[in-house]
Scaffold this motif. Structure first.
Motif, PDB file in Angstrom:
ATOM      1  N   LYS A 146       0.825  -1.214   0.000  1.00 41.32           N
ATOM      2  CA  LYS A 146       0.000   0.000   0.000  1.00 41.32           C
ATOM      3  C   LYS A 146       0.858   1.262   0.000  1.00 41.32           C
ATOM      4  O   LYS A 146       0.336   2.371   0.103  1.00 41.32           O
ATOM      5  N   ARG A 162     -10.051   8.618  -5.169  1.00 44.94           N
ATOM      6  CA  ARG A 162     -11.454   8.286  -4.913  1.00 44.94           C
ATOM      7  C   ARG A 162     -11.937   8.823  -3.567  1.00 44.94           C
ATOM      8  O   ARG A 162     -13.055   9.331  -3.446  1.00 44.94           O
ATOM      9  N   GLU A 163     -11.074   8.747  -2.551  1.00 45.08           N
ATOM     10  CA  GLU A 163     -11.481   9.198  -1.218  1.00 45.08           C
ATOM     11  C   GLU A 163     -11.728  10.708  -1.179  1.00 45.08           C
ATOM     12  O   GLU A 163     -12.578  11.185  -0.429  1.00 45.08           O
ATOM     13  N   LEU A 198     -14.672   4.082 -10.838  1.00 45.88           N
ATOM     14  CA  LEU A 198     -14.731   4.111  -9.380  1.00 45.88           C
ATOM     15  C   LEU A 198     -15.431   2.903  -8.772  1.00 45.88           C
ATOM     16  O   LEU A 198     -15.395   2.707  -7.567  1.00 45.88           O
ATOM     17  N   SER A 199     -16.099   2.105  -9.590  1.00 44.07           N
ATOM     18  CA  SER A 199     -16.672   0.872  -9.052  1.00 44.07           C
ATOM     19  C   SER A 199     -15.552  -0.147  -8.813  1.00 44.07           C
ATOM     20  O   SER A 199     -15.726  -1.143  -8.125  1.00 44.07           O
ATOM     21  N   TYR A 200     -14.375   0.134  -9.356  1.00 45.37           N
ATOM     22  CA  TYR A 200     -13.250  -0.793  -9.326  1.00 45.37           C
ATOM     23  C   TYR A 200     -12.106  -0.232  -8.483  1.00 45.37           C
ATOM     24  O   TYR A 200     -11.523  -0.912  -7.656  1.00 45.37           O
ATOM     25  N   TYR A 201     -11.770   1.059  -8.713  1.00 41.65           N
ATOM     26  CA  TYR A 201     -10.637   1.667  -8.023  1.00 41.65           C
ATOM     27  C   TYR A 201     -11.042   2.192  -6.650  1.00 41.65           C
ATOM     28  O   TYR A 201     -12.156   2.652  -6.448  1.00 41.65           O
ATOM     29  N   THR A 202     -10.086   2.132  -5.710  1.00 37.79           N
ATOM     30  CA  THR A 202     -10.383   2.505  -4.328  1.00 37.79           C
ATOM     31  C   THR A 202      -9.482   3.618  -3.805  1.00 37.79           C
ATOM     32  O   THR A 202      -9.670   4.083  -2.685  1.00 37.79           O
ATOM     33  N   GLY A 203      -8.491   4.025  -4.595  1.00 42.39           N
ATOM     34  CA  GLY A 203      -7.571   5.072  -4.136  1.00 42.39           C
ATOM     35  C   GLY A 203      -7.212   6.017  -5.266  1.00 42.39           C
ATOM     36  O   GLY A 203      -8.078   6.578  -5.924  1.00 42.39           O
ATOM     37  N   TYR A 246      -6.393  -0.373  -6.362  1.00 43.70           N
ATOM     38  CA  TYR A 246      -7.558  -1.199  -6.052  1.00 43.70           C
ATOM     39  C   TYR A 246      -7.245  -2.051  -4.826  1.00 43.70           C
ATOM     40  O   TYR A 246      -6.124  -2.493  -4.626  1.00 43.70           O
ATOM     41  N   ASP A 247      -8.233  -2.229  -3.983  1.00 47.81           N
ATOM     42  CA  ASP A 247      -8.070  -3.097  -2.817  1.00 47.81           C
ATOM     43  C   ASP A 247      -8.780  -4.424  -3.077  1.00 47.81           C
ATOM     44  O   ASP A 247      -9.768  -4.476  -3.799  1.00 47.81           O
ATOM     45  N   SER A 277      -3.870  -5.662  -1.479  1.00 53.45           N
ATOM     46  CA  SER A 277      -4.052  -4.380  -2.170  1.00 53.45           C
ATOM     47  C   SER A 277      -3.116  -4.315  -3.370  1.00 53.45           C
ATOM     48  O   SER A 277      -2.043  -4.916  -3.366  1.00 53.45           O
TER      49      SER A 277
END
Length: 451
Positions: free
Chosen positions: A155, A186-187, A293-298, A319-320, A332
Motif C-alpha cells: 500500500k 477516490r477518497e 470508481l466501481s473498481y478503483y479505491t484510491g 484497487y483493494d 491491495s
C-alpha cells in the motif's frame, strides 16, 4: 466447389509489415521500461474457465465474453428442456471456457493459485491480446492488445509515484512529449460528495462529475442538485473542479477535511514527485477525473495527449482486494495500462516513428549466375553474423529483375556479385537512393554498417 472470397471476422485486423513494425516498436519501448522498473513478465492462456471470468465485469461484461464450445459432441449432454430455457442456460451446458476479457482477472487468478510461491510485493507486467464480443466501431475492436503493469501486496505511496515515473519514461523513449498525466483520488471525491450533502450517493455524484468535459459545468451542477446536493456547496465544489493551480487546489481541499486519507496521500504523492523536478513531469491534479470508481479505491490515473484529438491513451489506479473474489482477502494493488492502439494513432499523427523502423533490410545481394548465387550464400551469412540485416535474392534470375525487386522492397543498398567480384573479394556496394557505388571487401562493409 465455388471459391469464396476470404474475409476477416468483424472487429479483428491484419497488421502488415509496416504496421507490425511500428506496433512492435511501441511494445518494445514499453517492455524495456517495465523490465527496468523491476516488473516480471507474466503470460496467461488465451482461454480461461468461464467460472473464472463470469461475475467479475458486471452483467454487461458477462454478455461480452466470447464463449468457447466444448470439444466433441457438445450437444450430447443437453435436452429439449435446456433449449427451452434460453441461451444463457444452454450456454452453461455447452461451453465451460471463454476467451479472456482483460488481463486483470487472469492476473488475480494467477496470484491466488501461486500465492505460496510469490514474494510480495509482486510486480508483474503482461502484454497480450484480449477479446470482447463488442459491437465493432471506429477505435473499438473485438481483439486488441493490453499492456499492463501491476504491483500487488503493498500500500506504499511509492508505488503510485514510480508508476507515474514509468509513464514519463515510456513516453520519453517514444519521443512523445505532448501529453498530461491527470491524477485524482477516490477518497477525495467521496469527501466532496459528503461535503455537498450526498452521503450514500457518492457514486452517482462521481458519475456526474466525470461528465464535466462532455456536458459542461452548468449541466453538471443541475444534475448534482437533482441528486439533492446543497446549492452553495455544489457551487464551491465546481470552482474546485475548474481550479488549475495545484497548490491552491490542495490547500482548498485540505481545508474541507485535512484528515481525509485521500488528501493525505495526494499531498505525500506530490511531495515525493518534487524530488524528480529534473524530469519535467507533466502531472496535474484533476478533481473531475472519476474513472472506474466501481473498481478503483484510491489514486486514479488518466493520460491524455494534448496536441491530438484523442481520449485517454493510458489509465489505471489503486484497487483493494483484487484477489478477494477468488478467496484471498486483503491483497491491495495498483495497476496501469498502456493503450497500444491509441498510442499508435497519436504517434502516427505526430509522425514520431523513426524513419528506418519499417526498413526490413540493410543490404540485398544480387548476382549474375548460379555460381555467383552459391558464393553469395556465404557472404550473406557473414553479414548476418555481424548483425547486419542482409538478404540474398534466392534464384539466378536476370539482373534487371533482381534490381526491380530491390526497388520494390525499398532496400537502401544492394551488393553485386559477379565473377570478377568473386576473384577479387571486392563486391560492388550500391546506394539505391543516390546511385553511388563502390567496390568493398566484406570486412569493410561490416565496419561501414557497424560504425
Amino acid at each position: 466447389m465455388s471459391k469464396s472470397k476470404p474475409t476477416l471476422p468483424r472487429g479483428t485486423r491484419d497488421f502488415g509489415p509496416e504496421v507490425s513494425a511500428k506496433r512492435s516498436y511501441i511494445i518494445e519501448k514499453i517492455k524495456q521500461n517495465f523490465v527496468r522498473y523491476g516488473f516480471s513478465q507474466l503470460e496467461t492462456p488465451a482461454m480461461e474457465n468461464l467460472s473464472t471470468l463470469t461475475g467479475k465485469y458486471g452483467d454487461e461484461g458477462d454478455q461480452l465474453l466470447f464463449k468457447i464450445l466444448n470439444s466433441g459432441d457438445y450437444l450430447s449432454k443437453t435436452s429439449e428442456e435446456d433449449y427451452g430455457k434460453g441461451s444463457k442456460h444452454l450456454t452453461s451446458k455447452i461451453a465451460d471456457k471463454g476467451l479472456r476479457y482483460d488481463l486483470t482477472v487472469p492476473f488475480a487468478r494467477f496470484v491466488v493459485m501461486n500465492q505460496h510461491d510469490i514474494s510480495f510485493p509482486f510486480k508483474r507486467f503482461q502484454i497480450q491480446p484480449v477479446w470482447r464480443a463488442d459491437r465493432p466501431q471506429k477505435g473499438r475492436y473485438r481483439e486488441f492488445y493490453q499492456c499492463d503493469a501491476d504491483i500487488v501486496g503493498s500500500k506504499a505511496i511509492w508505488n503510485e509515484v514510480e508508476l507515474t515515473l514509468l509513464f514519463n519514461d515510456v513516453f520519453s523513449d517514444l519521443r512523445l512529449d505532448d501529453y498530461v498525466i491527470k491524477v485524482n483520488h477516490r477518497e477525495m471525491l467521496f469527501m466532496l460528495a459528503n461535503y455537498v450533502g450526498l452521503e450514500g450517493k457518492e457514486v452517482p455524484f462521481c458519475a456526474e462529475i466525470d461528465k464535466l468535459d462532455k456536458i459542461g459545468s452548468d449541466k453538471v451542477i443541475e444534475n448534482v442538485l437533482a441528486l439533492g446536493g446543497d446549492k452553495e456547496k455544489v457551487s464551491a465544489v465546481m470552482s474546485l473542479l475548474e481550479e488549475t493551480d495545484k497548490e491552491v487546489l490542495i490547500s482548498k481541499v485540505k481545508a474541507i477535511n485535512p484528515e481525509n486519507e485521500g488528501v493525505q496521500e495526494v499531498i505525500e504523492f506530490f511531495e515525493s514527485l518534487d524530488q524528480f523536478n529534473d524530469k519535467d513531469l507533466k502531472v496535474e491534479l484533476d478533481l473531475s477525473l472519476a474513472r472506474g470508481l466501481s473498481y478503483y479505491t484510491g489514486m486514479i490515473y488518466e493520460v491524455k495527449p494534448t496536441s491530438v484529438q484523442m481520449g485517454s491513451i493510458c489509465g489505471g489506479g489503486r484497487y483493494d482486494n483484487l484477489t478477494g473474489v477468488f478467496g484471498l482477502d486483503g491483497i491491495s494493488g495498483i495497476g496501469i495500462s498502456f493503450g497500444l492502439d491509441r498510442i499508435y494513432d497519436v504517434m502516427e499523427e505526430l509522425n514520431l516513428f523513426p524513419e528506418d523502423i519499417t526498413q526490413p533490410l540493410d543490404i540485398l545481394i544480387v548476382h549474375f549466375s548460379e555460381v555467383n548465387l552459391k558464393h553469395g550464400q556465404k557472404v550473406v551469412m557473414q553479414l548476418r553474423e555481424a548483425g547486419i540485416k542482409a538478404d540474398l535474392y534466392p534464384a539466378s534470375d536476370k539482373i534487371k529483375k533482381q534490381f526491380n525487386y530491390a526497388d520494390k522492397i525499398q532496400t537502401p543498398h544492394t551488393l553485386v556479385i559477379g565473377d570478377n567480384e568473386m576473384k577479387s573479394g571486392e563486391y560492388m556496394l550500391k546506394n539505391m537512393q543516390s546511385g553511388e557505388q563502390k567496390p568493398m571487401k566484406v570486412d569493410e562493409i561490416i565496419q561501414l554498417f557497424k560504425g
